[in-house]
Design a protein around this motif. Structure first.
Motif, PDB file in Angstrom:
ATOM      1  N   UNK A  84      14.377 -31.507  21.508  1.00  0.00           N
ATOM      2  CA  UNK A  84      13.698 -32.534  22.643  1.00  0.00           C
ATOM      3  C   UNK A  84      12.753 -33.535  22.229  1.00  0.00           C
ATOM      4  N   UNK A  85      12.226 -33.623  21.038  1.00  0.00           N
ATOM      5  CA  UNK A  85      11.419 -34.350  20.505  1.00  0.00           C
ATOM      6  C   UNK A  85      12.397 -35.602  20.267  1.00  0.00           C
ATOM      7  N   UNK A  86      13.635 -35.263  19.546  1.00  0.00           N
ATOM      8  CA  UNK A  86      14.349 -36.429  19.267  1.00  0.00           C
ATOM      9  C   UNK A  86      14.895 -37.164  20.587  1.00  0.00           C
ATOM     10  N   UNK A  87      15.275 -36.556  21.520  1.00  0.00           N
ATOM     11  CA  UNK A  87      15.696 -36.823  22.843  1.00  0.00           C
ATOM     12  C   UNK A  87      14.759 -37.834  23.360  1.00  0.00           C
ATOM     13  N   UNK A  88      13.435 -37.219  23.474  1.00  0.00           N
ATOM     14  CA  UNK A  88      12.340 -38.011  24.039  1.00  0.00           C
ATOM     15  C   UNK A  88      12.211 -39.571  23.293  1.00  0.00           C
ATOM     16  N   UNK A 108      25.581 -23.928  18.823  1.00  0.00           N
ATOM     17  CA  UNK A 108      24.849 -24.986  19.193  1.00  0.00           C
ATOM     18  C   UNK A 108      24.934 -25.328  20.611  1.00  0.00           C
ATOM     19  N   UNK A 109      25.725 -24.694  21.430  1.00  0.00           N
ATOM     20  CA  UNK A 109      26.203 -25.392  22.724  1.00  0.00           C
ATOM     21  C   UNK A 109      25.147 -25.351  23.648  1.00  0.00           C
ATOM     22  N   UNK A 110      24.260 -24.338  23.628  1.00  0.00           N
ATOM     23  CA  UNK A 110      23.100 -24.434  24.625  1.00  0.00           C
ATOM     24  C   UNK A 110      22.022 -25.489  24.147  1.00  0.00           C
ATOM     25  N   UNK A 111      21.950 -26.048  23.047  1.00  0.00           N
ATOM     26  CA  UNK A 111      20.947 -27.041  22.651  1.00  0.00           C
ATOM     27  C   UNK A 111      21.199 -28.284  22.605  1.00  0.00           C
ATOM     28  N   UNK A 112      22.641 -28.490  22.965  1.00  0.00           N
ATOM     29  CA  UNK A 112      22.908 -30.084  22.990  1.00  0.00           C
ATOM     30  C   UNK A 112      22.958 -30.769  24.323  1.00  0.00           C
ATOM     31  N   UNK A 113      23.421 -31.987  24.520  1.00  0.00           N
ATOM     32  CA  UNK A 113      24.526 -32.311  23.612  1.00  0.00           C
ATOM     33  C   UNK A 113      23.846 -33.265  22.352  1.00  0.00           C
ATOM     34  N   UNK A 114      24.483 -33.317  21.246  1.00  0.00           N
ATOM     35  CA  UNK A 114      24.162 -34.049  20.136  1.00  0.00           C
ATOM     36  C   UNK A 114      24.727 -35.521  20.140  1.00  0.00           C
ATOM     37  N   UNK A 204       9.496 -25.084   6.528  1.00  0.00           N
ATOM     38  CA  UNK A 204       9.848 -23.847   6.990  1.00  0.00           C
ATOM     39  C   UNK A 204      10.233 -23.793   8.094  1.00  0.00           C
ATOM     40  N   UNK A 205       9.940 -24.417   9.154  1.00  0.00           N
ATOM     41  CA  UNK A 205      10.458 -24.591  10.694  1.00  0.00           C
ATOM     42  C   UNK A 205      10.125 -25.834  11.045  1.00  0.00           C
ATOM     43  N   UNK A 206      10.924 -26.029  12.340  1.00  0.00           N
ATOM     44  CA  UNK A 206      11.064 -27.392  12.950  1.00  0.00           C
ATOM     45  C   UNK A 206      10.033 -27.774  13.464  1.00  0.00           C
ATOM     46  N   UNK A 207       8.752 -26.992  13.773  1.00  0.00           N
ATOM     47  CA  UNK A 207       7.436 -27.459  13.862  1.00  0.00           C
ATOM     48  C   UNK A 207       6.929 -28.383  12.707  1.00  0.00           C
ATOM     49  N   UNK A 208       7.323 -27.944  11.589  1.00  0.00           N
ATOM     50  CA  UNK A 208       6.941 -28.657  10.372  1.00  0.00           C
ATOM     51  C   UNK A 208       7.777 -30.152  10.200  1.00  0.00           C
ATOM     52  N   UNK A 209       9.113 -29.950  10.854  1.00  0.00           N
ATOM     53  CA  UNK A 209       9.885 -31.093  10.834  1.00  0.00           C
ATOM     54  C   UNK A 209       9.383 -32.367  11.620  1.00  0.00           C
ATOM     55  N   UNK A 210       8.798 -31.916  12.949  1.00  0.00           N
ATOM     56  CA  UNK A 210       8.277 -32.745  13.835  1.00  0.00           C
ATOM     57  C   UNK A 210       6.896 -33.548  13.179  1.00  0.00           C
TER      58      UNK A 210
END
Length: 221
Positions: A84-88, A108-114, A204-210
């Motif tokens: 969601x962050x990347x899309x925003x 990945x289907x439910x999380x896209x599209x990429x 360790x998780x994608x909160x860290x990545x953000x």
């Protein structure tokens, strides 16, 4: 103004474990652990090793393998928010995976599209499973055996003013990490970054990545 572009691994990065290894552990074809060790120690190429391991599994196991992976795979915490962050912020997000299409795409289907999904492919028409590699190495790649060649894919998209960001966890990500402007790493990729004296940010998780992206790229939530 520089534009960030993200190239993210799948197995062990988006998922909490490496699905290829879990498949091998579950169905346990004789000799697969030596092949795995030879890949990790860089004695054989990723392409050769992955093809060898899957060639020991009969195609008749197709549905059982697919069901097993989809049931067992777990998506790493914060991935939904990260997408969601990347899309925003309109940050291109490419999934570049040494995994296989029959489980990468369904998971990945439910999380896209990429912006793009790149992975290896499985053929089940023969007696045993055959892995094919549609995303091979370009002439710039020093490895020439990547399987899904992540730096070659990156070179298709990178241009002047682009900040390339690689997120990964293993040996399959090291060549991409060498090319990247920023590396976000965990597990074996951290060891490899240190071995090659590459700067990295641990996660360790994608909160860290953000948080890392907010800090180093300056794109706030």
């Amino acid at each position: 103004m520089s534009k960030p572009m993200i190239f993210c691994d799948f197995d062990g990065t988006i998922t909490t474990h490496d699905n290829l290894i879990h498949i091998m552990k579950k169905f346990d074809p004789p000799g697969w652990t030596k092949i795995k060790d030879d890949i990790l120690s860089e004695k054989i190429s990723i392409q050769v090793g992955v093809r060898q391991m899957f060639s020991m599994l009969p195609s008749s196991l197709k549905n059982e393998i697919i069901s097993y992976v989809i049931e067992e795979a777990q998506i790493r915490e914060g991935f939904v928010e990260f997408v969601a962050y990347t899309k925003t912020h309109k940050i291109p997000l490419y999934i570049v995976s040494g995994g296989i299409d029959f489980f990468v795409r369904p998971l990945l289907e439910e999380y896209g599209p990429f912006d793009g999904i790149y992975c290896n492919e499985a053929e089940f028409s023969g007696e045993n499973i055959n892995i094919v590699f549609p995303n091979g190495c370009d002439h710039h790649c020093s490895s020439q055996g990547c399987g899904c060649c992540k730096p070659s894919i990156m070179r298709e998209y990178l241009s002047e003013g682009t900040i390339s960001i690689v997120i990964g966890d293993s040996i399959t990500d090291i060549e991409a990490a060498k090319l990247a402007d920023m590396v976000i790493a965990r597990d074996l990729l951290i060891e490899k970054c240190e071995e090659y004296n590459l700067l990295y940010n641990p996660f360790e998780n994608f909160h860290d990545v953000i948080s890392i992206l907010e800090t180093h790229v300056g794109v706030k939530k």
